[in-house]
Design a protein around this motif. Structure first.
Motif, short mmCIF file in Angstrom:
data_model
loop_
_atom_site.label_atom_id
_atom_site.label_comp_id
_atom_site.label_asym_id
_atom_site.label_seq_id
_atom_site.Cartn_x
_atom_site.Cartn_y
_atom_site.Cartn_z
N ILE A 103 5.80 65.29 6.65
CA ILE A 103 5.33 64.43 7.73
C ILE A 103 5.84 64.99 9.06
O ILE A 103 7.05 65.11 9.27
N GLU A 104 4.92 65.32 9.93
CA GLU A 104 5.27 65.79 11.28
C GLU A 104 4.72 64.80 12.29
O GLU A 104 3.50 64.68 12.44
N SER A 140 3.82 63.15 15.95
CA SER A 140 3.50 63.56 17.32
C SER A 140 4.68 63.24 18.23
O SER A 140 5.52 62.38 17.91
N ASN A 141 4.75 63.90 19.37
CA ASN A 141 5.89 63.73 20.27
C ASN A 141 6.04 62.31 20.81
O ASN A 141 7.13 61.89 21.19
N ASN A 142 4.94 61.55 20.86
CA ASN A 142 5.00 60.20 21.42
C ASN A 142 5.18 59.12 20.34
O ASN A 142 4.99 57.94 20.60
N CYS A 143 5.55 59.54 19.13
CA CYS A 143 5.70 58.59 18.03
C CYS A 143 7.14 58.60 17.49
O CYS A 143 7.87 59.57 17.69
N TYR A 144 7.51 57.52 16.82
CA TYR A 144 8.88 57.40 16.31
C TYR A 144 8.88 56.58 15.03
O TYR A 144 7.98 55.77 14.77
N TRP A 145 9.92 56.79 14.22
CA TRP A 145 10.11 56.03 12.99
C TRP A 145 10.70 54.65 13.30
O TRP A 145 11.52 54.51 14.19
N ASN A 146 10.31 53.66 12.54
CA ASN A 146 10.82 52.31 12.69
C ASN A 146 12.00 52.02 11.76
O ASN A 146 12.41 50.86 11.60
N SER A 158 -3.06 60.71 10.37
CA SER A 158 -2.76 59.45 11.06
C SER A 158 -2.80 59.72 12.55
O SER A 158 -2.65 60.87 12.99
N PHE A 159 -3.02 58.68 13.36
CA PHE A 159 -3.03 58.85 14.80
C PHE A 159 -1.68 59.35 15.31
O PHE A 159 -1.58 59.86 16.42
N CYS A 160 -0.63 59.22 14.50
CA CYS A 160 0.73 59.58 14.91
C CYS A 160 1.22 60.89 14.30
O CYS A 160 2.34 61.30 14.59
N LEU A 200 3.38 58.06 2.49
CA LEU A 200 3.82 57.18 3.57
C LEU A 200 2.83 57.22 4.73
O LEU A 200 2.60 56.20 5.39
N VAL A 201 2.26 58.38 4.98
CA VAL A 201 1.28 58.50 6.07
C VAL A 201 0.06 57.63 5.77
O VAL A 201 -0.42 56.88 6.63
N ARG A 202 -0.44 57.72 4.56
CA ARG A 202 -1.63 56.95 4.18
C ARG A 202 -1.39 55.45 4.25
O ARG A 202 -2.27 54.68 4.62
N LYS A 203 -0.16 55.02 3.93
CA LYS A 203 0.14 53.59 3.89
C LYS A 203 0.73 53.07 5.20
O LYS A 203 1.06 51.89 5.32
N ASN A 204 0.86 53.95 6.19
CA ASN A 204 1.49 53.54 7.44
C ASN A 204 0.68 52.48 8.17
O ASN A 204 1.26 51.61 8.84
N ILE A 205 -0.63 52.48 8.03
CA ILE A 205 -1.46 51.50 8.72
C ILE A 205 -1.13 50.08 8.28
O ILE A 205 -1.28 49.13 9.03
N ILE A 206 -0.60 49.94 7.05
CA ILE A 206 -0.22 48.62 6.52
C ILE A 206 1.26 48.34 6.78
O ILE A 206 1.64 47.26 7.24
#
Length: 208
Positions: free
Chosen positions: A79-80, A82-88, A55-57, A183-189
């Motif tokens: 799931i790791e 990136s430093n500029n990403c966060y969980w919702n 994922s981009f994140c 979760l990574v694969r479905k994150n785009i949705i």
């Protein structure tokens, strides 16, 4: 005064590193090492199916499923961010909701919950009928989930932290539906996580 402050900083850093490294999650070919560094639990895979999830994140994220000869069916997602990403929201809640959806589960209740040194252990009751176990491991931007159908790995790992633990659910009926999603694969949705929004206001003012 400066020397004293410097020593305090060094001591704090040593303490922090010591605390941060007191527990472990290490993946290598056909093996994961779990638990406290002084009482590690080795998980040797029988026939793992490994899939890199991108994922981009995320960086270095994957899913793994295994029909384990010792522990029964296991599913792992690492799931790791990136430093500029966060969980919702709460990562473990996202996973539990996705398990319900993917396996057509009506009710998923937490009946046991232990939080110890960056490890969260849950026993989940499925449809008021059977049980599965979830191990959630968190450390900074790294989140690992282990879904344990039979509860054997859960029992061994929790006892490595808490030797007096008595498992009331291990011998009860198990839910054997095989979750294998990401979760990574479905994150785009579903937007479980996203990149921080860049504040452009000041840049626009400067360009005027």
């Amino acid at each position: 005064m400066k020397i004293k402050n410097y020593l305090l900083i060094v001591l704090f850093a040593v303490f922090f590193v010591g605390c941060a490294s007191s527990t472990s999650y290490q993946y290598s070919a056909n093996k994961v090492v779990l638990g406290k560094n002084e009482n590690l639990v080795n998980l040797d895979f029988t026939n793992p199916i490994f899939q890199r999830q991108a994922s981009f994140c995320t960086t270095n994220s994957y899913t793994l499923s295994d029909e384990n000869i010792k522990y029964g069916y296991l599913f792992i997602e690492s799931i790791e961010l990136s430093n500029n990403c966060y969980w919702n929201g709460l990562p473990s809640s996202f996973l539990q909701n996705n398990i319900k959806e993917q396996l057509n589960i009506t009710s998923l209740k937490t009946v046991e919950d232990y939080d110890i040194d960056g490890y969260n252990f849950k026993t989940l009751k499925v449809n008021d009928d059977s049980y599965i176990n979830l191990i959630y491991i968190y450390n900074g931007n790294k989140n690992r989930f282990i879904l344990d159908s039979y509860g054997r790995l859960y029992d061994k790992l929790l006892k490595s932290f808490k030797p007096d633990y008595e498992n009331k659910y291990l011998s009860k009926k198990r839910f054997l539906g095989k979750y294998n999603d990401s979760l990574v694969r479905k994150n785009i949705i579903n937007r479980y996580f996203e990149a921080e929004k860049i504040e452009l206001t000041s840049q626009l003012i400067l360009s005027l």
